[in-house]
Design a protein around this motif. Sequence first.
Motif, short mmCIF file in Angstrom:
data_model
loop_
_atom_site.label_atom_id
_atom_site.label_comp_id
_atom_site.label_asym_id
_atom_site.label_seq_id
_atom_site.Cartn_x
_atom_site.Cartn_y
_atom_site.Cartn_z
N ARG A 130 33.90 43.15 38.73
CA ARG A 130 35.02 44.06 38.98
C ARG A 130 36.31 43.27 38.88
O ARG A 130 36.61 42.44 39.73
N PHE A 131 37.07 43.49 37.79
CA PHE A 131 38.34 42.81 37.57
C PHE A 131 39.49 43.69 38.07
O PHE A 131 39.45 44.90 37.92
N ASN A 132 40.51 43.06 38.61
CA ASN A 132 41.73 43.74 39.07
C ASN A 132 42.93 43.13 38.36
O ASN A 132 43.04 41.91 38.25
N TYR A 133 43.83 43.97 37.91
CA TYR A 133 45.11 43.55 37.34
C TYR A 133 46.04 44.75 37.38
O TYR A 133 45.70 45.78 37.94
N GLU A 134 47.25 44.64 36.82
CA GLU A 134 48.20 45.76 36.89
C GLU A 134 48.98 45.88 35.60
O GLU A 134 49.11 44.92 34.84
N ASP A 135 49.50 47.07 35.37
CA ASP A 135 50.29 47.31 34.16
C ASP A 135 51.76 46.99 34.42
O ASP A 135 52.13 46.51 35.50
N SER A 136 52.62 47.27 33.43
CA SER A 136 54.04 46.91 33.54
C SER A 136 54.77 47.69 34.62
O SER A 136 55.83 47.29 35.08
N GLU A 137 54.19 48.80 35.06
CA GLU A 137 54.80 49.59 36.14
C GLU A 137 54.18 49.26 37.50
O GLU A 137 54.34 50.01 38.45
N LYS A 138 53.45 48.17 37.55
CA LYS A 138 52.81 47.66 38.78
C LYS A 138 51.73 48.60 39.33
O LYS A 138 51.43 48.58 40.51
N GLU A 139 51.14 49.42 38.45
CA GLU A 139 50.02 50.26 38.86
C GLU A 139 48.74 49.43 38.77
O GLU A 139 48.52 48.74 37.77
N ASP A 140 47.91 49.51 39.80
CA ASP A 140 46.65 48.77 39.81
C ASP A 140 45.68 49.32 38.78
O ASP A 140 45.53 50.53 38.63
N ILE A 141 45.03 48.41 38.09
CA ILE A 141 43.99 48.76 37.13
C ILE A 141 42.74 48.01 37.55
O ILE A 141 42.78 46.83 37.86
N ARG A 142 41.62 48.70 37.54
CA ARG A 142 40.34 48.09 37.88
C ARG A 142 39.39 48.30 36.71
O ARG A 142 39.25 49.42 36.23
N THR A 143 38.78 47.23 36.28
CA THR A 143 37.84 47.29 35.16
C THR A 143 36.48 46.82 35.63
O THR A 143 36.36 45.74 36.21
N ASN A 144 35.46 47.61 35.38
CA ASN A 144 34.08 47.21 35.65
C ASN A 144 33.51 46.67 34.35
O ASN A 144 33.55 47.35 33.32
N LEU A 145 33.00 45.45 34.40
CA LEU A 145 32.47 44.80 33.22
C LEU A 145 30.98 44.57 33.42
O LEU A 145 30.58 43.89 34.37
N TYR A 146 30.15 45.18 32.56
CA TYR A 146 28.70 45.03 32.62
C TYR A 146 28.29 44.21 31.41
O TYR A 146 28.66 44.58 30.28
N SER A 147 27.56 43.13 31.63
CA SER A 147 27.30 42.23 30.51
C SER A 147 25.87 41.70 30.50
O SER A 147 25.20 41.66 31.53
N VAL A 148 25.45 41.29 29.33
CA VAL A 148 24.20 40.57 29.13
C VAL A 148 24.54 39.34 28.32
O VAL A 148 25.47 39.35 27.52
N GLY A 149 23.82 38.26 28.54
CA GLY A 149 24.13 37.05 27.82
C GLY A 149 23.02 36.03 27.87
O GLY A 149 21.99 36.24 28.52
N VAL A 150 23.25 34.94 27.20
CA VAL A 150 22.31 33.83 27.13
C VAL A 150 23.00 32.59 27.66
O VAL A 150 24.14 32.30 27.30
N VAL A 151 22.32 31.87 28.54
CA VAL A 151 22.84 30.63 29.11
C VAL A 151 22.02 29.47 28.55
O VAL A 151 20.78 29.50 28.59
N TYR A 152 22.70 28.47 28.01
CA TYR A 152 22.03 27.26 27.53
C TYR A 152 22.39 26.13 28.50
O TYR A 152 23.56 25.86 28.74
N LYS A 153 21.39 25.47 29.06
CA LYS A 153 21.61 24.39 30.03
C LYS A 153 21.35 23.04 29.36
O LYS A 153 20.36 22.87 28.66
N PHE A 154 22.27 22.11 29.57
CA PHE A 154 22.07 20.76 29.03
C PHE A 154 22.48 19.72 30.04
O PHE A 154 22.98 19.98 31.08
#
Length: 154
Positions: A130-154
């Motif tokens: 859940r990301f939070n930021y705001e637009d130029s008029e200082k209105e709060d924007i909330r973005t839900n980001l759902y992701s899948v990925g691959v992790v490589y460990k070294f």
Amino acid sequence: MQEFQQEIQVAERKKVLLGQDEKNTTYKLFGGYRINQNISVEGHYSNKLTYISDPNGDHYKAQSYGISAIYKIPFESITPFVKLSYHRWKYSENDDGNPTVNTTGNDLFFGLGASISLNEKIDFRIEAERFNYEDSEKEDIRTNLYSVGVVYKF
């Protein structure tokens, strides 16, 4: 066990802006360091947290980079985790053909997910943030980001 890890994730983003639900695909890039079995730190970059192009030609876009502290609870092959993060964001608006307006700021965000170990070097990862930021008029924007990925460990 200390180790470095790299990660690439493809994400489905759902954002609520001014009462509208928007969905889009974006990507995130991560690099991290596993301090011990339970604690890791990661740095990230995410492009297009928000991207809207409406029929009027208006464009809105947000980008983010930051750092996260992650607490993991390892089981045999699955490792659930929670994260607390701090990010720097940039939000750009181009309304009605006017010059682009950029807004920047810093905010906390949070997430949870799980890693599934495929072998000693590769994990499959699913995550919700859940990301939070705001637009130029200082209105709060909330973005839900759902992701899948691959992790490589070294």
